[in-house]
Motif scaffolding. Structure first.
Motif, PDB file in Angstrom:
ATOM      1  N   VAL A  57       0.837  -1.205   0.000  1.00 54.39           N
ATOM      2  CA  VAL A  57       0.000   0.000   0.000  1.00 54.39           C
ATOM      3  C   VAL A  57       0.871   1.254   0.000  1.00 54.39           C
ATOM      4  N   ARG A  58       1.922   1.244   0.822  1.00 52.72           N
ATOM      5  CA  ARG A  58       2.806   2.410   0.915  1.00 52.72           C
ATOM      6  C   ARG A  58       3.479   2.683  -0.429  1.00 52.72           C
ATOM      7  N   TRP A  59       3.896   1.633  -1.119  1.00 55.86           N
ATOM      8  CA  TRP A  59       4.481   1.799  -2.453  1.00 55.86           C
ATOM      9  C   TRP A  59       3.489   2.470  -3.393  1.00 55.86           C
ATOM     10  N   PHE A  60       2.239   1.990  -3.398  1.00 56.18           N
ATOM     11  CA  PHE A  60       1.226   2.562  -4.288  1.00 56.18           C
ATOM     12  C   PHE A  60       0.975   4.032  -3.959  1.00 56.18           C
ATOM     13  N   VAL A  61       0.948   4.365  -2.675  1.00 51.35           N
ATOM     14  CA  VAL A  61       0.715   5.754  -2.259  1.00 51.35           C
ATOM     15  C   VAL A  61       1.849   6.660  -2.732  1.00 51.35           C
ATOM     16  N   ILE A  62       3.092   6.172  -2.607  1.00 45.14           N
ATOM     17  CA  ILE A  62       4.248   6.998  -2.968  1.00 45.14           C
ATOM     18  C   ILE A  62       4.509   7.000  -4.472  1.00 45.14           C
ATOM     19  N   MET A  63       4.607   5.829  -5.088  1.00 41.02           N
ATOM     20  CA  MET A  63       5.028   5.710  -6.483  1.00 41.02           C
ATOM     21  C   MET A  63       3.872   5.653  -7.475  1.00 41.02           C
ATOM     22  N   GLY A  64       2.673   5.290  -6.992  1.00 43.52           N
ATOM     23  CA  GLY A  64       1.531   5.136  -7.887  1.00 43.52           C
ATOM     24  C   GLY A  64       1.184   6.389  -8.685  1.00 43.52           C
ATOM     25  N   PRO A  65       0.944   7.531  -8.034  1.00 38.70           N
ATOM     26  CA  PRO A  65       0.578   8.754  -8.767  1.00 38.70           C
ATOM     27  C   PRO A  65       1.589   9.195  -9.827  1.00 38.70           C
ATOM     28  N   PRO A  66       2.913   9.263  -9.503  1.00 38.01           N
ATOM     29  CA  PRO A  66       3.875   9.608 -10.571  1.00 38.01           C
ATOM     30  C   PRO A  66       3.860   8.609 -11.725  1.00 38.01           C
ATOM     31  N   ALA A  67       3.714   7.304 -11.404  1.00 35.77           N
ATOM     32  CA  ALA A  67       3.701   6.276 -12.450  1.00 35.77           C
ATOM     33  C   ALA A  67       2.444   6.389 -13.314  1.00 35.77           C
ATOM     34  N   ILE A  68       1.305   6.693 -12.701  1.00 36.62           N
ATOM     35  CA  ILE A  68       0.063   6.885 -13.455  1.00 36.62           C
ATOM     36  C   ILE A  68       0.192   8.105 -14.351  1.00 36.62           C
ATOM     37  N   PHE A  69       0.767   9.184 -13.808  1.00 41.43           N
ATOM     38  CA  PHE A  69       1.006  10.408 -14.581  1.00 41.43           C
ATOM     39  C   PHE A  69       1.852  10.098 -15.817  1.00 41.43           C
ATOM     40  N   LEU A  70       2.943   9.351 -15.625  1.00 37.58           N
ATOM     41  CA  LEU A  70       3.826   9.012 -16.745  1.00 37.58           C
ATOM     42  C   LEU A  70       3.136   8.067 -17.733  1.00 37.58           C
ATOM     43  N   SER A  71       2.307   7.161 -17.230  1.00 41.58           N
ATOM     44  CA  SER A  71       1.577   6.238 -18.116  1.00 41.58           C
ATOM     45  C   SER A  71       0.658   7.020 -19.048  1.00 41.58           C
ATOM     46  N   ILE A  72      -0.037   8.025 -18.505  1.00 42.33           N
ATOM     47  CA  ILE A  72      -0.919   8.873 -19.323  1.00 42.33           C
ATOM     48  C   ILE A  72      -0.108   9.635 -20.356  1.00 42.33           C
ATOM     49  N   MET A  73       1.066  10.139 -19.933  1.00 43.37           N
ATOM     50  CA  MET A  73       1.948  10.860 -20.863  1.00 43.37           C
ATOM     51  C   MET A  73       2.427   9.933 -21.975  1.00 43.37           C
ATOM     52  N   ASN A  74       2.703   8.675 -21.636  1.00 42.65           N
ATOM     53  CA  ASN A  74       3.118   7.693 -22.641  1.00 42.65           C
ATOM     54  C   ASN A  74       2.001   7.420 -23.638  1.00 42.65           C
ATOM     55  N   ILE A  75       0.775   7.296 -23.134  1.00 37.03           N
ATOM     56  CA  ILE A  75      -0.379   7.067 -24.021  1.00 37.03           C
ATOM     57  C   ILE A  75      -0.509   8.209 -25.020  1.00 37.03           C
ATOM     58  N   LEU A  76      -0.450   9.443 -24.516  1.00 36.32           N
ATOM     59  CA  LEU A  76      -0.576  10.618 -25.391  1.00 36.32           C
ATOM     60  C   LEU A  76       0.546  10.663 -26.424  1.00 36.32           C
ATOM     61  N   LEU A  77       1.770  10.351 -25.986  1.00 35.45           N
ATOM     62  CA  LEU A  77       2.910  10.386 -26.900  1.00 35.45           C
ATOM     63  C   LEU A  77       2.774   9.325 -27.986  1.00 35.45           C
ATOM     64  N   ILE A  78       2.329   8.135 -27.619  1.00 35.30           N
ATOM     65  CA  ILE A  78       2.140   7.062 -28.602  1.00 35.30           C
ATOM     66  C   ILE A  78       1.037   7.425 -29.596  1.00 35.30           C
ATOM     67  N   LEU A  79      -0.054   8.000 -29.109  1.00 37.11           N
ATOM     68  CA  LEU A  79      -1.157   8.402 -29.999  1.00 37.11           C
ATOM     69  C   LEU A  79      -0.723   9.490 -30.974  1.00 37.11           C
ATOM     70  N   ILE A  80       0.225  10.334 -30.546  1.00 37.22           N
ATOM     71  CA  ILE A  80       0.733  11.396 -31.428  1.00 37.22           C
ATOM     72  C   ILE A  80       1.734  10.839 -32.436  1.00 37.22           C
ATOM     73  N   LEU A  81       2.645   9.976 -31.966  1.00 37.30           N
ATOM     74  CA  LEU A  81       3.743   9.491 -32.810  1.00 37.30           C
ATOM     75  C   LEU A  81       3.345   8.324 -33.716  1.00 37.30           C
ATOM     76  N   PHE A  82       2.425   7.480 -33.256  1.00 35.38           N
ATOM     77  CA  PHE A  82       2.103   6.257 -33.991  1.00 35.38           C
ATOM     78  C   PHE A  82       0.628   6.246 -34.410  1.00 35.38           C
ATOM     79  N   LYS A  83       0.342   6.994 -35.426  1.00 37.10           N
ATOM     80  CA  LYS A  83      -1.032   7.059 -35.938  1.00 37.10           C
ATOM     81  C   LYS A  83      -1.274   5.906 -36.927  1.00 37.10           C
ATOM     82  N   PRO A  84      -2.513   5.384 -36.995  1.00 39.78           N
ATOM     83  CA  PRO A  84      -2.800   4.277 -37.925  1.00 39.78           C
ATOM     84  C   PRO A  84      -2.827   4.755 -39.373  1.00 39.78           C
ATOM     85  N   THR A  85      -2.494   3.882 -40.270  1.00 39.29           N
ATOM     86  CA  THR A  85      -2.498   4.250 -41.695  1.00 39.29           C
ATOM     87  C   THR A  85      -3.904   4.201 -42.279  1.00 39.29           C
TER      88      THR A  85
END
Length: 459
Positions: free
Chosen positions: A204-232
């Motif tokens: 639980v302590r790990w999730f409280v400390i590291m969870g929010p930054p990791a979720i933030f970065l996961s969302i940033m990764n999703i946005l970056l992939i959607l921008i860089l890798f568009k379907p043909t």
């Protein structure tokens, strides 16, 4: 003799060792200088893949023992705790989830309900990775399972090869930031970060400390992939293919039910380990062993031991020995005094970015996340201890930078294992396309992480 990457890397490592031994490194004892040379040679060999990582790591461990650079209790300290046993248990549980069919069943249920378009496929990969990170505490096993499900999606959507490659890359790219959300998300490296903490870090302590930054970065990764890798072309899903793959699984088997029960028991024990005091490593191993017992298990058999890669365990032993032996030989203190400035920035945000950039530079040369952590964390901690900053915060900042950033596949095993036509179908080109702009989200995550740590009162 025909020179190739392996041979060039082999001799380059030896040359680096010789140079390190001949340099006048004032203030560093001879044992520390020998250890530095061996470590740099090993890092070069890992980076250039002169041999399988386990063989290189094994040679490194044997060299440390034969030269008596540290007591064997120090070199093999990772085996006296639960860390590597956690890795073994994680691989066994991952095998049980995969072999029983439980992981596929959950994946198909999610896909039929939520996947409709290209955007939903990309987001769905991240969501599935998050869900399965509670069931399979190993990022590679999760990624390969999701990739097998995505191959059905690729076929059902009639995707051209170019788009299929983008999906394959997303599967393995998602395993990077999402693995930081839960403590068991990466059962290999997350426990290493915890070892630098002066307080008890439970699930639980790990999730409280590291969870929010990791979720933030996961969302940033999703946005970056959607921008860089568009379907043909536009995605048109043929759900009959997915339904057929789901129906081929048949009704939920007894093995799946038993696997699900033991996974739920594991999750409950992981979450409540702050109350029960039960070590997550031993709990994970215990659940894996119970999955093999008659009556209550009957999921894992003798052949499943083959799913536990010995070379990974040897590699981890070697990589985790770097920091501990470095402390024994005085190398960590020497690196801190020699490489880091005498006066660090007073502002915690500037300090965090400074530390993150140093760690990333080290990682770009070393290639291995664990090896980079082993070199960077002890050296930086020597300098920051005087500032009174929580050691776990420093380790977390370095971890957020080193674990989540890559440029080439060899910079991150999660990306490396998926490379190739038979795996994730992608090449170095996709990793490079993602890795260069990824530096911005990573540094933003470091800033976000420090803000969050401040809210928690850790800094």
């Amino acid at each position: 003799m025909k020179f190739n990457k392996q041979i060039i890397g082999f001799f380059s490592g030896i040359i680096v060792l010789i140079v390190a031994l001949l340099l006048p490194l004032h203030g560093l004892a001879w044992e520390g200088q020998v250890f530095l040379g061996l470590t740099l040679m090993t890092v070069v060999w890992w980076a250039t893949q002169v041999a399988q990582s386990g063989y290189v790591g094994g040679f490194y461990i044997v060299s440390l023992c034969l030269l008596k650079l540290a007591d064997t209790k120090v070199i093999f300290a990772s085996w006296t705790g639960s860390t590597l046993w956690l890795v073994i248990g994680a691989y066994m549980i991952a095998t049980a989830v995969k072999r029983s069919g439980l992981g596929e069943r959950i994946s198909y249920m999610y896909i039929l309900r939520f996947v409709k378009s290209w955007k939903s496929i990309i987001i769905g990969i991240f969501v599935l990775t998050l869900i399965l990170s509670l069931l399979i505490p190993n990022p590679w096993s999760r990624a390969f399972l999701i990739m097998s499900v995505m191959s059905v999606i690729i076929k059902a959507a009639g995707m051209p090869k170019e788009d299929a490659v983008k999906v394959g890359f997303t599967v393995f790219a998602a395993s990077v930031p999402v693995s930081l959300i839960f403590m068991t998300g990466d059962s290999i490296i997350n426990p290493l970060v915890i070892s630098y903490s002066t307080e008890s870090i439970n699930f639980v302590r790990w999730f409280v400390i590291m969870g929010p930054p990791a979720i933030f970065l996961s969302i940033m990764n999703i946005l970056l992939i959607l921008i860089l890798f568009k379907p043909t072309k536009e995605i048109n899903m043929n759900f009959e293919e997915v339904k057929k793959a789901q129906s081929d699984l048949g009704k939920m088997s007894e093995k799946e039910i038993r696997t699900m029960i033991w996974i739920l028991i594991a999750i409950v024990l992981w979450i409540t380990n702050g109350i029960t005091g039960l070590d997550i490593g031993w709990v994970t191993l215990a659940v894996a062993m119970c999955l093999s017992l008659p009556v209550i298990g009957n999921v894992l058999t003798a052949k499943e031991w083959g799913e536990v890669p010995v070379h990974v365990l040897v590699f981890l032993t070697a990589a985790m020995a770097i920091g501990k032996v470095g402390a024994e030989t005085g190398l960590n203190n020497w690196l801190a005094v020699t490489l880091l400035p005498g006066e660090l920035p007073g502002n915690i945000f500037i300090l965090a970015i400074f530390i993150a950039i140093i760690a990333i530079v080290i990682h770009m040369f070393i290639g291995s996340v664990i090896a980079a952590m082993g070199v960077a964390v002890p050296a930086v901690l020597v300098c920051t201890n005087a500032l009174g900053i929580n050691p776990f915060v420093i380790a977390a900042i370095i971890y957020l930078a080193v674990y989540t950033h890559y440029v080439m596949p060899f910079h991150h095993l999660n990306i490396l294992v998926g490379q190739g036509e038979e795996n994730g179908m992608y090449t170095q080109k996709e990793a490079l396309k993602m890795g260069i702009p990824l530096l911005v989200p990573v540094l933003l995550t470091v800033i976000f992480g420090v803000l969050w740590f401040s809210v928690l009162g850790l800094v």
